[in-house]
Motif scaffolding. Sequence first.
Motif, PDB file in Angstrom:
ATOM      1  N   ARG A  23       0.870  -1.130   0.127  1.00 57.24           N
ATOM      2  CA  ARG A  23       0.122   0.053  -0.076  1.00 57.24           C
ATOM      3  C   ARG A  23       0.895   1.296  -0.085  1.00 57.24           C
ATOM      4  NH1 ARG A  23      -4.467   2.297   2.040  1.00 57.24           N
ATOM      5  NH2 ARG A  23      -4.196   4.354   3.147  1.00 57.24           N
ATOM      6  N   ASN A 121     -19.214   2.813   1.515  1.00 60.98           N
ATOM      7  CA  ASN A 121     -17.748   2.969   1.930  1.00 60.98           C
ATOM      8  C   ASN A 121     -17.812   2.699   3.492  1.00 60.98           C
ATOM      9  OD1 ASN A 121     -17.475   4.203  -0.426  1.00 60.98           O
ATOM     10  ND2 ASN A 121     -16.841   6.320   0.216  1.00 60.98           N
ATOM     11  N   HIS A 122     -18.660   3.081   4.259  1.00 64.90           N
ATOM     12  CA  HIS A 122     -18.533   2.831   5.585  1.00 64.90           C
ATOM     13  C   HIS A 122     -19.030   1.242   6.037  1.00 64.90           C
ATOM     14  CE1 HIS A 122     -18.168   2.508   9.823  1.00 64.90           C
ATOM     15  NE2 HIS A 122     -19.707   3.231  10.084  1.00 64.90           N
ATOM     16  N   THR A 126     -15.988  -1.573   5.758  1.00 60.54           N
ATOM     17  CA  THR A 126     -15.568  -1.899   7.155  1.00 60.54           C
ATOM     18  C   THR A 126     -15.847  -3.388   7.505  1.00 60.54           C
ATOM     19  OG1 THR A 126     -15.808   0.395   7.414  1.00 60.54           O
ATOM     20  CG2 THR A 126     -15.176  -0.869   9.337  1.00 60.54           C
ATOM     21  N   ARG A 269      -5.419  -5.326  12.373  1.00 61.07           N
ATOM     22  CA  ARG A 269      -5.450  -4.883  10.969  1.00 61.07           C
ATOM     23  C   ARG A 269      -5.126  -6.186   9.714  1.00 61.07           C
ATOM     24  NH1 ARG A 269      -6.508  -0.916   7.422  1.00 61.07           N
ATOM     25  NH2 ARG A 269      -4.841  -0.416   5.999  1.00 61.07           N
ATOM     26  N   TRP A 272      -8.400  -7.961   9.318  1.00 60.01           N
ATOM     27  CA  TRP A 272      -9.255  -7.103   8.373  1.00 60.01           C
ATOM     28  C   TRP A 272      -8.789  -7.631   6.979  1.00 60.01           C
ATOM     29  CZ3 TRP A 272      -8.257  -3.074   4.914  1.00 60.01           C
ATOM     30  CH2 TRP A 272      -9.706  -2.612   4.460  1.00 60.01           C
TER      31      TRP A 272
END
Lengths: 356, 364
Positions: A23, A121-122, A126, A269, A272
């Motif tokens: 990234r 998006n949220h 998520t 993270r 995710w």
Amino acid sequence: MRTDRELTPAELDAFGAELDALRERTLADLGAADARYIRRVRAAVRLCCTAGRVLLMFGWFPPTWLLGTLLLGLGKILENMELGHNVMHGQYDWMNDPELNGQRYEWDIVGPADFWRHTHNHLHHTYTNVIGRDDDIGYGLLRLFPEQRWKPFYRRQVLWATLQALLFQYAVAVQHVKLDKYFKGRISKDEVRPLQRQMNGKIVRQWAKDYLFFPLLALLIGANALAVLTGNLVANLLRNLWTFAVIFCGHFTEKAAVFPAEVLENESRGHWYLRQLRGSSNLEGGPLFHILTGNLSHQIEHHLYPDIPARRYAEMAREVRQIAARYGQEYNTGRMSRQIATVFRRIWVYRKPQAV
Amino acid sequence: MPSFVFSSAGWLQPLRLLVAHGWLREAGVDAWLGALRADWRLNRTFARVHSLRWVAADMLALRLKANRNWPGARPGQAVLVYGERDGVRLARCYSLTAVRGRVLELAIKRQPGGRFADKLIDTLLPGDVLELGAPSGELEWPRDADSGVLLLAAGSGITALYGLLREALAKGCKQPVWLLHSVRRREQRAFVPELQALMARHPNLRVQWLITGEPAGEGELHGRLGAEHLRDLPAHSLLACGPHGFVQKALSLWSAEPRAGTAQWEAFSPPPAQVAGAGQAVRLEFARSGLRAEGDDQRSLLEQAEARGLKPKHGCRQGICTECTCQLLEGRVRDLRSGRETSEPGQPIRICVSAPLSDVRIDL
């Protein structure tokens, strides 16, 4: 089904660190070429839509009507996918250009951009593929995974899916209004009303443009208003079908995984990232195909890096694939025909309660 | 094209209304307007370069004609000039040396390492079009200063003061005015013939140059700004403009003696940079909420805003969903995930993963 290896917390951290490094490398490389690209896409959108609308003014004459409708549909697809969706993700916020600002962009579909920024998006990005949290799993209309509780409503879900495909832009708009929760009495009328008003406003504007202004303009210059109206209808329909197909291939293919809400507790993270990888599926095709899908054909990369310009996904995919292989994770990809067949199979199979 | 159609901005008004109510998109309208004429836009200010002229060895003055969206400004105020580098829209602030309706003059100085200014200076041609931001700046000619005005400028700080001075003299200012322009090399003295002409016409004006980096010429001063340069000056009001250090020095020298007038200043370089995340206190300003508060450079702006009772829109709180994105108006922030720093005015930032590095103002 999937043959993923379970990762230890340490492995998850290392996995996350590798993806983070990719990234950062890509972010550091963003520049003039990416800016030029998205402006060219926008120019292409304008060119397609303008040319399409001009051609439609020639009435029912088949070559111009067909080409006009196709060009308008193409322009709308490009605007929806490669321009609108990606800009609204904030992929081009680094350019600092107010016209390509993710929070301010308003796209050419009936769903208000603000709705999409929240639900998509949220919530979706998520809580990707977490049952009960990600409304995109079946959009409240379909049962696509055995983990979803069956309801009699799902018996007719082939019909619901067909309607959704035909009216996809309306489905996107309605999702945020949470009518299902309202009918179940979980939210009040006062909560729904402002959302509904906002949605109606956008629908009226879109209709006024496609189905009123341009047909009236045709009347005014002595062209065939009905041909213009029909051309607009068909162009919107084409876009609905295409976006439906691409988006359903993103998370509902045979090998897409869903997750229970517990995974969200103190999720790292690394986990995710893992959830994004397991829950998403890619489509294979040529460069033009990728652009037409808004690069959502690289759904895995899009979910790992939703805010990186989508034109970068193709080159990132090579590395993501290697990382996935190194950590024993399946990389879900295939031709569109095959992937969508597995989606249709889910719609068919999980309409019944006993199919688990 | 009949000229009366375009003789006022009124013909765009219906389009503006349609855009304001969401029936049309501004970017689309602007694309058509811009295609018709490069400086036409619905709401944004664009200006056409009319002429260019060197006013010092390293300073280029532009005369611009802004489109009808120009809100108007006073000389001495500054405007943001927008440009693009590596795909990123950047803005730099330049002082207006003259304003006559929509005809503006500003001067751009080459800065060491200043790629923005260099690109403008090296590539701009008459007929080119630039985007301008809203004018800003509080400097104004002192009203109470019958006993004299002291203008202290360093480097490109001359532009703001030259603009103010020219306007004041044109309006018939009779009080004694003393302008001191400090530059490193003699060739960097700007607007020299113009200033000399002003001196010839206005006996109350005295202009002197202070050369810091090479021997001074006749009638010029040498060395860094010090008490000896300001001794026995009748001036009671001060206008100072230059880099941060120069302005600090000017203020301390000015206030060393009792003065009746006021001091105004503008520093165009930021105070010395802080070490990233060193735990220092910073001042936060949430522009839309009208809230100012003390903050720190450790926690995210979202957390700090919430701690002050604000309820910013947000989503994932991990930098994924972009729901909390808002504009950085001023100051420097650090991305808590990557450590990357940003200080571009107008840049969208995600406040859930951005911590301030300096005093910041955000559009929240």
